[in-house]
Design an enzyme around this catalytic site. Structure first.
Site, PDB file in Angstrom:
ATOM      1  N   PRO A   2      42.862  38.184  60.251  1.00 26.98           N
ATOM      2  CG  PRO A   2      40.705  38.257  61.110  1.00 26.98           C
ATOM      3  CD  PRO A   2      41.633  38.979  60.200  1.00 26.98           C
ATOM      4  NE  ARG A 270      36.479  36.068  51.974  1.00 28.16           N
ATOM      5  CZ  ARG A 270      37.291  35.502  52.888  1.00 28.16           C
ATOM      6  NH1 ARG A 270      37.030  34.292  53.351  1.00 28.16           N
ATOM      7  NH2 ARG A 270      38.339  36.140  53.338  1.00 28.16           N
TER       8      ARG A 270
END
Length: 284
Positions: A2, A270
């Site tokens: 997304p 991340r």
């Protein structure tokens, strides 16, 4: 994933399903909106802003609308004051909206993940695992998205402003800077990794050492724009399974350019994927 293009596509799905319709029912399954009833409200439009979804609504005359927490948060006075509201949601990593025909089985996700259901005469919109779900006056949307940088897929896209914001933090790594939605809105981990590979740049390169920031942000915009209108994200041009990315999700697989094994490592909060040959490693 997304990212900006997925959120843009999702906004179009809700636009086609609900825009112009008067809601015949709603069901919120989050504590802060559990008592909210949008029956009779009209959906004006569905829009995206970076990774945020904004479903804009209008309450019927005389309807009891949820008030902002304080007078300071109330929209400006005027003919639309207190009648136009925005249902804000964020997909993060695992959220999704799906549109169904009335009576159709909701099969996208397990029922316990449903956070909101909006019913209209011709469609039912179901939000799964949504984050930051809030109903605010449309005039107060900036409280939720005003901090974002230029939207790569929005009418406010301004590459010069994106470059200015990136350059304002010269010591930040380019990998982290591209993910900072305050610089430019819409890039997620997939596009970060792919853009840096295509630019031949290590994710650990400090922003001050990037020779062509404008070229980097323009490439990012082109990649996201190329994937609007489809759910399979591809940066290689191929839509075949296993062939859609250069480095993202391909740890230990051979680089499509040089054959070197793709690496995976944490950068900030991340993970990042890169080719140590095509994107020379950071010093040391």
């Amino acid at each position: 994933m997304p990212e900006g293009d997925t959120v843009w596509n999702t906004a179009r799905v809700l636009q086609r399903a609900l825009a112009g319709a008067r809601l015949t029912g709603s069901d919120f399954r989050v504590p802060q909106l559990a008592a909210t009833d949008l029956t009779g409200w009209t959906v004006r439009e569905s829009a995206s802003r970076g990774k945020h979804l904004l479903l804009r609504l209008e309450s019927p005359p005389g309807a009891t609308t949820p008030g902002p927490p304080s007078a300071a948060d109330r929209p400006p006075s005027g003919p639309d004051s207190g009648t136009r509201w925005t249902l804000h949601s964020h997909l993060r990593m695992d959220g999704a909206w799906r549109a169904y025909a009335p009576g159709e089985r909701w099969a996208a996700r397990p029922a316990h993940l449903i956070r909101v259901v909006l019913r209209s005469p011709h469609a039912v919109a179901v939000g799964y695992h949504l984050h930051d779900l809030a109903l605010v006056p449309t005039a107060a949307e900036d409280q939720l998205v005003g901090h974002l940088g230029p939207d790569l897929l929005g009418p406010d896209w301004d590459p010069a402003e994106a470059v200015r914001r990136l350059a304002a933090h010269p010591d930040t790594t380019i990998g982290e800077a591209l993910l900072d939605q305050r610089n430019l809105a819409g890039i997620g981990n997939l596009y970060k990794c792919e853009v840096l590979f295509l630019r031949g740049m290590s994710p650990w390169t400090p922003v001050r050492a990037v020779a062509d920031l404008a070229g980097t942000v323009n490439l990012a915009q082109k990649l996201l724009a190329a994937n609007r209108g489809r759910w399979t994200q591809s940066t290689t041009g191929s839509l075949h399974r296993g062939q859609t990315s250069y480095v993202y999700g391909r740890r230990a697989q051979p680089c499509r350019r040089c054959g070197t094994a793709i690496r995976k490592e944490e950068l900030g909060e991340r993970v990042t994927y890169w080719c140590p040959v095509c994107q020379p490693e950071r010093p040391g």
